[in-house]
Write a protein that holds these residues in place. Structure first.
Motif, mmCIF file in Angstrom:
data_model
loop_
_atom_site.group_PDB
_atom_site.id
_atom_site.type_symbol
_atom_site.label_atom_id
_atom_site.label_comp_id
_atom_site.label_asym_id
_atom_site.label_seq_id
_atom_site.Cartn_x
_atom_site.Cartn_y
_atom_site.Cartn_z
ATOM 1 N N ILE A 54 7.970 18.995 26.890
ATOM 2 C CA ILE A 54 7.635 20.393 26.611
ATOM 3 C C ILE A 54 8.746 21.076 25.806
ATOM 4 C CG2 ILE A 54 6.016 20.593 28.531
ATOM 5 C CD1 ILE A 54 8.141 22.160 30.063
ATOM 6 N N GLN A 55 9.979 20.659 26.040
ATOM 7 C CA GLN A 55 11.078 21.224 25.254
ATOM 8 C C GLN A 55 10.941 20.811 23.787
ATOM 9 O OE1 GLN A 55 15.085 19.967 26.255
ATOM 10 N NE2 GLN A 55 15.842 22.006 25.744
ATOM 11 N N ALA A 56 10.561 19.577 23.552
ATOM 12 C CA ALA A 56 10.373 19.093 22.176
ATOM 13 C C ALA A 56 9.250 19.833 21.460
ATOM 14 C CB ALA A 56 10.086 17.597 22.185
ATOM 15 N N HIS A 57 8.365 20.445 22.222
ATOM 16 C CA HIS A 57 7.250 21.190 21.637
ATOM 17 C C HIS A 57 7.483 22.698 21.657
ATOM 18 C CE1 HIS A 57 5.328 17.284 22.040
ATOM 19 N NE2 HIS A 57 4.563 17.704 21.043
#
Length: 50
Positions: free
Chosen positions: A15-18
């Motif tokens: 989710i951090q990567a998104h």
């Protein structure tokens, strides 16, 4: 927002990567509002200032 005891949750990097801004709460497990409410509210205030 998540308690530092849950830092190993498998979906956090995804989710951090998104684009989700993660907010770890120190000295905390599953419920930041009970375990460390001061740190939780500081994270919320910081988020609202940005």
């Amino acid at each position: 927002m998540y308690g530092e005891q849950n830092a190993g949750l498998s979906y956090l990097p995804h989710i951090q990567a998104h684009g989700v801004r993660l907010a770890p709460i120190v000295e905390c497990g599953r419920f930041p509002m009970y375990s460390n409410p001061g740190a939780m509210w500081r994270q919320i205030a910081d988020f609202l200032r940005t």
